[in-house]
Design an enzyme around this catalytic site. Structure first.
Site, PDB file in Angstrom:
ATOM      1  NE  ARG A 126      -2.573   0.950   3.501  1.00 32.67           N
ATOM      2  CZ  ARG A 126      -3.262   0.657   4.598  1.00 32.67           C
ATOM      3  NH1 ARG A 126      -4.509   0.247   4.505  1.00 32.67           N
ATOM      4  NH2 ARG A 126      -2.718   0.772   5.786  1.00 32.67           N
ATOM      5  CE  LYS A 169      -2.319   4.563   7.366  1.00 30.12           C
ATOM      6  NZ  LYS A 169      -3.534   5.178   7.903  1.00 30.12           N
ATOM      7  CD  GLU A 197     -11.953   5.673   4.951  1.00 30.11           C
ATOM      8  OE1 GLU A 197     -11.423   4.738   5.563  1.00 30.11           O
ATOM      9  OE2 GLU A 197     -11.370   6.308   4.065  1.00 30.11           O
TER      10      GLU A 197
END
Ligand code: PLP
Ligand code: COI
Length: 343
Positions: free
Chosen positions: A83, A185, A221
């Site tokens: 990621r 992220k 989320e």
């Protein structure tokens, strides 16, 4: 027996505590330096560094645990390496090679073994790899120089309720735009969420639930975790599918646990906000959040409550919690390749 620092392991909180060693590598002249451990918690960068001007940065979060057998392990770190690679590519940064990420993880955790909380304390060693533009830029463009660091700190649960449900609030603000950076992220997403978080905290809520920014019809989320729901008949695990949420490693693991270990039906699909009252349980999931049951969602003067609301978490959420933490702590057999042994 490994040496253990003298800390109050049961009451650590989720705060920064510098450990002795951190890993540092620098990217200059088109290549990553060899990298290695450092004693220095301070970072010195140019006043015009890309991180300071245009926020070119990405990070990861994972944990090391002491298992019931006394081993020190990490949970699926290959997925964090991957990621972070994807986040860096998206932000026009030179990705840190995945195998080097794993080697740095081993080196850093091994150098700080005395800070890994003991089995049974409910705490773990939080690992924060991050990468930022350290070279100067003034026009908006990617920097030529970058720093990769991996720091660690012992932490307790992020949401202090533990297994006790928390209350969250539907945000009037957006965290990520459609076709924006919600799926990577990047620190900038968290900067975007701070104003909204302050509004929620002042109103007495632990977290924000974000809806899809384009139509405010679907659930996305929370500020620091993905969400899931359990159907009324307790047979289905439902979790939002969206291109603008972070692909949580915990959520991807729960999808597997729900289907293959707990015999639940799994639906990963757009979830309409209007559907929420139909569910019997709700939870947040993530590395820091682990699984945090949600008892109540506040939405502009009305409340959506799940099961026994704030009194206790629902049975399926608890089963998911026990199975996930059991896998991480070595008391439940892990699916192939999920546990990465460090010491
Ligand atoms: N969503 C957001 C916004 C997060 O910050 C996190 C934390 O990492 C997650 C989801 C959960 O992801 P993971 O399970 O990979 O930690
Ligand atoms: C994590 O779970 O690792 C995160 O980065 C979330 C953050 C809110 C601490």
């Amino acid at each position: 027996m490994r040496e253990l620092k003298n800390l109050d392991w049961e009451h650590l909180g989720f705060i920064y505590r510098p450990c002795e060693k951190r890993y540092v590598a620098e990217y200059k002249n088109g290549a990553w330096s060899e990298g290695g451990l450092s004693d220095d918690p301070e970072v010195r960068i140019n006043e015009c560094a890309g991180i300071l001007q245009y926020c070119q940065e990405c990070f990861e979060g994972l944990k090391a645990y002491e298992t019931s057998k006394g081993e020190i392990v990490c949970f699926r770190p290959d997925l964090n390496a991957e990621r972070m690679y994807n986040s860096a590519e998206y932000l026009c940064m030179p990705p840190f090679p995945k195998e080097r990420f794993l080697a740095a993880l081993e080196e850093t955790v091994k150098a700080n073994l005395a800070y890994v909380p003991p089995y049974g304390s409910g705490a773990s060693l939080y690992i924060r790899p991050y990468m930022f533009a350290s070279g100067p830029v003034i026009g908006v463009k990617p920097s030529d120089e970058y720093t990769f660091r991996m720091i660690v700190m012992p932490v307790g649960p992020y949401y202090t309720g533990g297994a006790k449900p928390i209350a969250i609030m539907v945000s009037d603000f957006d965290r990520a735009a459609p076709h924006g950076t919600g799926h990577v992220k990047a620190g900038l997403n968290y900067a975007m969420s701070m104003h909204a978080h302050e509004v929620a905290a002042k109103a007495g809520y632990t977290e924000n639930l974000y809806l899809d920014p384009a139509r405010r019809k679907y659930v996305e989320e929370t500020g620091g975790a993905n969400v899931f729901f359990i159907s009324q008949d307790k047979k289905t695990f439902v979790t939002p599918k969206s291109d603008s949420i972070l692909p949580s490693i915990t959520k991807r693991s729960l999808v597997y646990v729900a289907e293959h270990m707990l015999g639940l039906k799994v639906e990963e699909r757009p979830v309409e906000f209007a559907e929420l009252p139909e569910f019997s349980e709700c939870g947040m999931c993530g590395t820091a959040a682990v699984i945090s049951p949600v008892g109540r969602i506040h939405d502009h003067g009305r409340d959506i409550v799940f099961g026994k609301s704030m009194e206790e978490a629902g049975p399926v959420t608890m089963k998911l919690y026990e199975t996930l933490t059991g896998i991480q702590l070595g008391t439940v057999e892990a699916p192939e390749g999920w546990i990465y042994r460090i010491a």
